[in-house]
Design a protein around this motif. Sequence first.
Motif, PDB file in Angstrom:
ATOM      1  N   VAL A 175      -3.188  25.784 -30.932  1.00 58.47           N
ATOM      2  CA  VAL A 175      -3.810  25.352 -29.643  1.00 58.47           C
ATOM      3  C   VAL A 175      -4.071  23.737 -29.002  1.00 58.47           C
ATOM      4  O   VAL A 175      -4.527  22.495 -30.138  1.00 58.47           O
ATOM      5  N   VAL A 176      -3.712  23.792 -27.905  1.00 58.12           N
ATOM      6  CA  VAL A 176      -3.708  22.487 -26.836  1.00 58.12           C
ATOM      7  C   VAL A 176      -5.421  22.108 -26.111  1.00 58.12           C
ATOM      8  O   VAL A 176      -5.051  22.831 -25.349  1.00 58.12           O
ATOM      9  N   GLY A 177      -6.074  21.206 -26.660  1.00 57.71           N
ATOM     10  CA  GLY A 177      -7.663  21.830 -26.338  1.00 57.71           C
ATOM     11  C   GLY A 177      -7.735  19.417 -25.717  1.00 57.71           C
ATOM     12  O   GLY A 177      -6.729  18.908 -25.873  1.00 57.71           O
ATOM     13  N   LYS A 212       6.371   8.620 -25.815  1.00 59.14           N
ATOM     14  CA  LYS A 212       5.176   7.399 -25.487  1.00 59.14           C
ATOM     15  C   LYS A 212       4.294   7.928 -25.649  1.00 59.14           C
ATOM     16  O   LYS A 212       3.060   7.595 -25.420  1.00 59.14           O
ATOM     17  N   VAL A 213       3.828   9.040 -26.279  1.00 59.72           N
ATOM     18  CA  VAL A 213       2.360   9.411 -26.634  1.00 59.72           C
ATOM     19  C   VAL A 213       2.274   9.660 -28.014  1.00 59.72           C
ATOM     20  O   VAL A 213       2.550  10.214 -28.749  1.00 59.72           O
ATOM     21  N   MET A 259      -4.697  15.580 -34.690  1.00 62.24           N
ATOM     22  CA  MET A 259      -3.625  16.852 -34.956  1.00 62.24           C
ATOM     23  C   MET A 259      -4.401  16.972 -36.245  1.00 62.24           C
ATOM     24  O   MET A 259      -4.426  16.590 -37.200  1.00 62.24           O
ATOM     25  N   GLU A 260      -4.860  18.914 -36.122  1.00 64.48           N
ATOM     26  CA  GLU A 260      -4.777  19.443 -38.108  1.00 64.48           C
ATOM     27  C   GLU A 260      -4.354  20.611 -37.884  1.00 64.48           C
ATOM     28  O   GLU A 260      -4.182  20.941 -37.127  1.00 64.48           O
ATOM     29  N   GLN A 261      -4.690  21.599 -39.353  1.00 61.15           N
ATOM     30  CA  GLN A 261      -3.888  22.498 -39.042  1.00 61.15           C
ATOM     31  C   GLN A 261      -5.075  23.174 -40.105  1.00 61.15           C
ATOM     32  O   GLN A 261      -6.310  22.626 -41.225  1.00 61.15           O
ATOM     33  N   ASP A 282      -8.714  11.988 -24.066  1.00 58.71           N
ATOM     34  CA  ASP A 282      -8.519  11.783 -22.716  1.00 58.71           C
ATOM     35  C   ASP A 282      -6.930  12.729 -23.273  1.00 58.71           C
ATOM     36  O   ASP A 282      -6.066  11.796 -23.191  1.00 58.71           O
ATOM     37  N   ILE A 283      -6.567  13.287 -23.549  1.00 59.09           N
ATOM     38  CA  ILE A 283      -5.888  14.726 -23.850  1.00 59.09           C
ATOM     39  C   ILE A 283      -4.646  15.313 -22.649  1.00 59.09           C
ATOM     40  O   ILE A 283      -5.933  15.467 -21.638  1.00 59.09           O
TER      41      ILE A 283
END
Length: 195
Positions: free
Chosen positions: A74-76, A135-136, A141-143, A182-183
Amino acid sequence: MNPYLLIFLLVLGLGMMATGGYFLLRSFQMRRGTFYHNRVGRYLRRWCAVRRYRLLENVVTTCKGQRLKTDFIVVGIFGVLLVNVFPKDADLYGNDGDAAWMVKKSQTDRRTIPNPIDQCDRVIASLREAFAGQKVYKIPMEQFYIYPCRRFKCFVADRYPVYLFSKFKALLTRDKYHEEKDIDMEQLEALIRQA
């Protein structure tokens, strides 16, 4: 014959066929190991759609020449969640430092699986490498490892992020999964697909 009785029998027959079809499909999916994956996937698709988050399914990344699969990413606006699902109806045993966890369905049906948390840590490391190449940096990040079966028991060390499905759903209501960090979701999704 009474028309109401005929309608009742028709509805009853259709209901029994639908119920039988559901349990037949469930049995087939349980044998293939996809039932719980599909169940968690349906929930995550709804959860992400409401929030306009990105959901990637069955993502394969390469870490030091080894291909590793993640069930869901999931990218949020809060960062990235990696979610894997335990696919079996069985007890699960895992301790700190174990390279392999034991899956026990009965006294005679036992086998080991590679430690899924260690595998996910390697996926996170490879994703961080891919992000750093563009360069990000500083992406939260979690699992999570979802253990969806209530009939069997999960005997895994407490420090591991292994949760029953109901507990996982409750965790996703926390404020931190709705905070803007800020993603750039499109950029992260593209980088994950390339990793």
